[in-house]
Motif scaffolding. Structure first.
Motif, mmCIF file in Angstrom:
data_model
loop_
_atom_site.group_PDB
_atom_site.id
_atom_site.type_symbol
_atom_site.label_atom_id
_atom_site.label_comp_id
_atom_site.label_asym_id
_atom_site.label_seq_id
_atom_site.Cartn_x
_atom_site.Cartn_y
_atom_site.Cartn_z
ATOM 1 N N ARG A 1 -5.447 -5.286 2.643
ATOM 2 C CA ARG A 1 -5.113 -3.861 2.540
ATOM 3 C C ARG A 1 -6.341 -2.990 2.312
ATOM 4 O O ARG A 1 -6.310 -1.784 2.524
ATOM 5 C CB ARG A 1 -4.090 -3.629 1.428
ATOM 6 N N ASN B 1 -10.719 5.752 11.026
ATOM 7 C CA ASN B 1 -12.090 5.461 11.443
ATOM 8 C C ASN B 1 -12.045 4.780 12.813
ATOM 9 O O ASN B 1 -11.604 3.638 12.927
ATOM 10 C CB ASN B 1 -12.729 4.549 10.384
ATOM 11 N N ASN C 1 -14.405 8.295 5.959
ATOM 12 C CA ASN C 1 -13.787 8.523 4.654
ATOM 13 C C ASN C 1 -14.118 9.953 4.229
ATOM 14 O O ASN C 1 -15.282 10.340 4.204
ATOM 15 C CB ASN C 1 -14.370 7.506 3.653
ATOM 16 N N THR D 1 0.866 -1.179 0.000
ATOM 17 C CA THR D 1 0.000 0.000 0.000
ATOM 18 C C THR D 1 0.898 1.224 0.000
ATOM 19 O O THR D 1 2.120 1.107 0.042
ATOM 20 C CB THR D 1 -0.977 -0.003 1.192
ATOM 21 N N CYS E 1 -20.507 1.726 14.101
ATOM 22 C CA CYS E 1 -20.071 3.128 13.975
ATOM 23 C C CYS E 1 -21.184 4.132 14.273
ATOM 24 O O CYS E 1 -20.910 5.321 14.428
ATOM 25 C CB CYS E 1 -19.505 3.376 12.583
ATOM 26 N N ARG F 1 -7.889 7.972 -1.570
ATOM 27 C CA ARG F 1 -9.174 7.262 -1.488
ATOM 28 C C ARG F 1 -9.931 7.529 -0.195
ATOM 29 O O ARG F 1 -11.133 7.301 -0.136
ATOM 30 C CB ARG F 1 -8.966 5.741 -1.594
ATOM 31 N N HIS G 1 -19.860 10.751 11.012
ATOM 32 C CA HIS G 1 -18.929 9.674 11.342
ATOM 33 C C HIS G 1 -17.682 9.823 10.462
ATOM 34 O O HIS G 1 -17.775 10.049 9.262
ATOM 35 C CB HIS G 1 -19.599 8.331 11.093
ATOM 36 N N GLY H 1 -16.465 -2.507 0.663
ATOM 37 C CA GLY H 1 -16.259 -1.056 0.758
ATOM 38 C C GLY H 1 -17.166 -0.260 -0.168
ATOM 39 O O GLY H 1 -17.724 0.764 0.221
ATOM 40 N N GLN H 2 -17.354 -0.762 -1.392
ATOM 41 C CA GLN H 2 -18.153 0.024 -2.347
ATOM 42 C C GLN H 2 -19.630 0.008 -1.970
ATOM 43 O O GLN H 2 -20.324 1.021 -2.110
ATOM 44 C CB GLN H 2 -17.924 -0.489 -3.760
ATOM 45 N N LEU I 1 -20.702 -5.397 6.200
ATOM 46 C CA LEU I 1 -19.701 -4.894 7.153
ATOM 47 C C LEU I 1 -19.893 -5.680 8.442
ATOM 48 O O LEU I 1 -20.882 -5.489 9.140
ATOM 49 C CB LEU I 1 -19.927 -3.395 7.373
HETATM 50 N N1 ACO Z 1 -3.494 0.292 -0.964
HETATM 51 C C1 ACO Z 1 -3.324 0.173 -2.285
HETATM 52 N N2 ACO Z 1 -4.259 -0.351 -3.082
HETATM 53 C C2 ACO Z 1 -5.413 -0.776 -2.533
HETATM 54 C C3 ACO Z 1 -5.643 -0.689 -1.164
HETATM 55 C C4 ACO Z 1 -4.623 -0.126 -0.369
HETATM 56 N N3 ACO Z 1 -4.758 0.017 0.972
HETATM 57 N N4 ACO Z 1 -6.868 -1.182 -0.896
HETATM 58 C C5 ACO Z 1 -7.387 -1.570 -2.074
HETATM 59 N N5 ACO Z 1 -6.497 -1.331 -3.070
HETATM 60 C C6 ACO Z 1 -6.646 -1.599 -4.483
HETATM 61 C C7 ACO Z 1 -7.564 -2.764 -4.765
HETATM 62 O O1 ACO Z 1 -6.890 -3.985 -4.689
HETATM 63 C C8 ACO Z 1 -8.009 -2.448 -6.175
HETATM 64 O O2 ACO Z 1 -6.982 -2.864 -7.054
HETATM 65 P P1 ACO Z 1 -7.348 -3.528 -8.481
HETATM 66 O O3 ACO Z 1 -8.101 -2.454 -9.222
HETATM 67 O O4 ACO Z 1 -6.005 -3.834 -9.048
HETATM 68 O O5 ACO Z 1 -8.195 -4.714 -8.153
HETATM 69 C C9 ACO Z 1 -8.062 -0.931 -6.208
HETATM 70 O O6 ACO Z 1 -7.256 -0.481 -5.101
HETATM 71 C C10 ACO Z 1 -9.445 -0.385 -6.070
HETATM 72 O O7 ACO Z 1 -10.085 -1.031 -4.969
HETATM 73 P P2 ACO Z 1 -11.523 -0.638 -4.521
HETATM 74 O O8 ACO Z 1 -11.924 -1.453 -3.328
HETATM 75 O O9 ACO Z 1 -12.423 -0.622 -5.708
HETATM 76 O O10 ACO Z 1 -11.249 0.873 -4.040
HETATM 77 P P3 ACO Z 1 -12.282 2.005 -3.698
HETATM 78 O O11 ACO Z 1 -12.036 3.180 -4.535
HETATM 79 O O12 ACO Z 1 -13.677 1.467 -3.607
HETATM 80 O O13 ACO Z 1 -11.802 2.391 -2.248
HETATM 81 C C11 ACO Z 1 -12.471 2.094 0.039
HETATM 82 C C12 ACO Z 1 -11.878 1.429 -1.196
HETATM 83 C C13 ACO Z 1 -11.542 3.202 0.467
HETATM 84 C C14 ACO Z 1 -12.562 1.053 1.141
HETATM 85 C C15 ACO Z 1 -13.844 2.665 -0.321
HETATM 86 O O14 ACO Z 1 -14.652 1.687 -0.918
HETATM 87 C C16 ACO Z 1 -14.552 3.185 0.889
HETATM 88 O O15 ACO Z 1 -14.139 4.138 1.487
HETATM 89 N N6 ACO Z 1 -15.694 2.586 1.217
HETATM 90 C C17 ACO Z 1 -16.421 2.980 2.403
HETATM 91 C C18 ACO Z 1 -15.746 2.360 3.552
HETATM 92 C C19 ACO Z 1 -16.190 2.953 4.820
HETATM 93 O O16 ACO Z 1 -16.405 4.126 4.918
HETATM 94 N N7 ACO Z 1 -16.314 2.076 5.781
HETATM 95 C C20 ACO Z 1 -16.649 2.412 7.051
HETATM 96 C C21 ACO Z 1 -18.060 2.985 7.167
HETATM 97 S S1 ACO Z 1 -18.995 2.168 8.285
HETATM 98 C C22 ACO Z 1 -18.006 1.964 9.544
HETATM 99 O O17 ACO Z 1 -17.369 2.911 9.875
HETATM 100 C C23 ACO Z 1 -17.832 0.672 10.182
#
Ligand code: ACO
Length: 332
Positions: free
Chosen positions: A165, A289, A262, A42, A126, A50, A259, A224-225, A203
């Motif tokens: 990751r 978070n 992100n 990462t 959360c 992100r 909250h 995540g999405q 989740l």
């Molecule tokens: N470092 C580098 N690359 C990464 C990482 C990382 N830490 N994590 C994922 N990637 C890669 C993936 O493998 C993927 O690679 P690929 O395209 O080669 O397959 C690429 O990045 C895109 O991955 P996505 O999961 O599609 O990334 P996205 O843009 O959706 O971001 C994230 C992921 C940040 C988790 C986003 O979906 C998000 O913020 N979702 C909401 C999460 C959240 O807010 N959760 C908590 C709310 S509820 C609570 O608090 C419990």
């Protein structure tokens, strides 16, 4: 002649805030270096772009949620000018309790040196702090309590899969607390809580303890999405419902504390409410978070910094596993 009972306070009001972060701070670069040793790749650039997260705090092996909660509670009591012995209700929101039972609220009660008042945990992931504050507000307005400690405390680092990751870079540990007291004037103006169990699986930490063994997977799983899409919509609807109940408008909000999960979700929520971004309190950059702790932590940071002042109108908004969500509108 019997004297008539004193009239009930019709409202509740926050009279003090406090927080606690564990000493160990990891920047994205620190975490990336630790993950690299496991072969997990990462970067600071990916995490910042992100999520908006730059650093998080993690407990050491000896610390539990109650260790953070007790300090946050003591700081809130000091800010309110109250002694622990004056507290007659403790509600603690956590998904990372010290033990299966008793509740972390009871452990905090013992460590504050008080006994007798009700103390219990709330589990709404959360959204936990918004749920806990709503319950405390209701109990104060019905006369069941007059001075409550409402705490959010989490050690999410214990639930993280450091080989994933997509989740392990997002979370941190911490605690925040408020003292909530009966008042002739609000205080809390309106609240709005929801849950939709159809989304349990997007989740979750599906494991449990059974017969002395861990049954199932005890590490955090997240789509995540799916979470992202749901979060922006429900944060807008909860804010609008709460404003309507209070007879206020989005333009009346001085500070929005969603909250802290992100920055993109937070900006999206502010935009939907047509609020300028300088009304948004942001601590996700420094804390990650921290689940149920994120809102009271952000509130305390903003109060300590002199940004949120007495009389300001604040919208608190939670969203998380369950799926759960809700909002509290208050005058500080
Ligand atoms: N470092 C580098 N690359 C990464 C990482 C990382 N830490 N994590 C994922 N990637 C890669 C993936 O493998 C993927 O690679 P690929 O395209 O080669 O397959 C690429 O990045 C895109 O991955 P996505 O999961 O599609 O990334 P996205 O843009 O959706 O971001 C994230 C992921 C940040 C988790 C986003 O979906 C998000 O913020 N979702 C909401 C999460 C959240 O807010 N959760 C908590 C709310 S509820 C609570 O608090 C419990």
């Amino acid at each position: 002649m019997t004297s008539s009972p004193a009239p009930l306070p019709r409202f509740s009001r926050i009279t003090g805030t406090g927080s606690m972060l564990p000493a160990r701070r990891l920047t994205n670069a620190d975490l990336a270096a630790e993950l690299a040793q496991r072969g997990v790749e990462t970067s600071d650039e990916w995490i910042v772009e992100r999520t908006g997260i730059r650093a998080r705090h993690f407990v050491d092996a000896t610390q539990c949620a109650s260790d953070l909660a007790v300090v946050a509670a003591q700081n809130a009591l000091a800010a309110a000018g109250r002694m622990a012995s004056e507290i007659d209700l403790i509600i603690l929101a956590t998904s990372t309790p010290d033990m299966v039972f008793p509740s972390t609220a009871c452990i905090v009660q013992r460590r504050l040196g008080i006994a007798g008042c009700p103390a219990f945990d709330v589990q709404a992931v959360c959204s936990g702090f918004v749920y806990a504050l709503t319950v405390a507000d209701s109990m104060i307005r019905t006369g069941a309590a007059s001075k409550a400690l409402v705490i959010g405390a989490e050690v999410f680092s214990r639930l993280l899969d450091f080989n994933d990751r997509g989740t392990c870079v997002l979370f941190g540990d911490g605690a925040g607390a408020v003292v909530l007291e009966g008042s002739a004037t609000p205080g809390i103006l309106a609240t709005d809580l929801h849950a939709d169990g159809r989304y349990v699986d997007i989740l979750c930490v599906p494991g449990t303890v059974s017969g002395g063994q861990i049954l199932g997977d005890p590490l955090l799983k997240m789509d995540g999405q799916a979470v992202f899409k749901l979060a922006v919509g429900v944060l807008e609807s909860a804010a609008r419902a709460t404003l309507k109940k209070a007879g206020r408008h989005a333009g009346d909000i001085d500070w929005l504390i969603p909250h802290q999960a992100n920055i993109r979700i937070m900006h999206g929520t502010a935009r939907k409410l047509k609020l300028p971004l300088d009304k948004l309190i942001v601590t996700v950059d420094e804390h990650g978070n921290t689940s149920a702790a994120s809102i009271p932590l952000a509130l305390d940071v903003a109060v300590q910094a002199g940004r949120i002042r007495p009389g300001d109108t604040v919208m608190l908004e939670g969203v998380g596993g369950g799926f759960t969500w809700g909002a509290v509108l208050l005058d500080l």
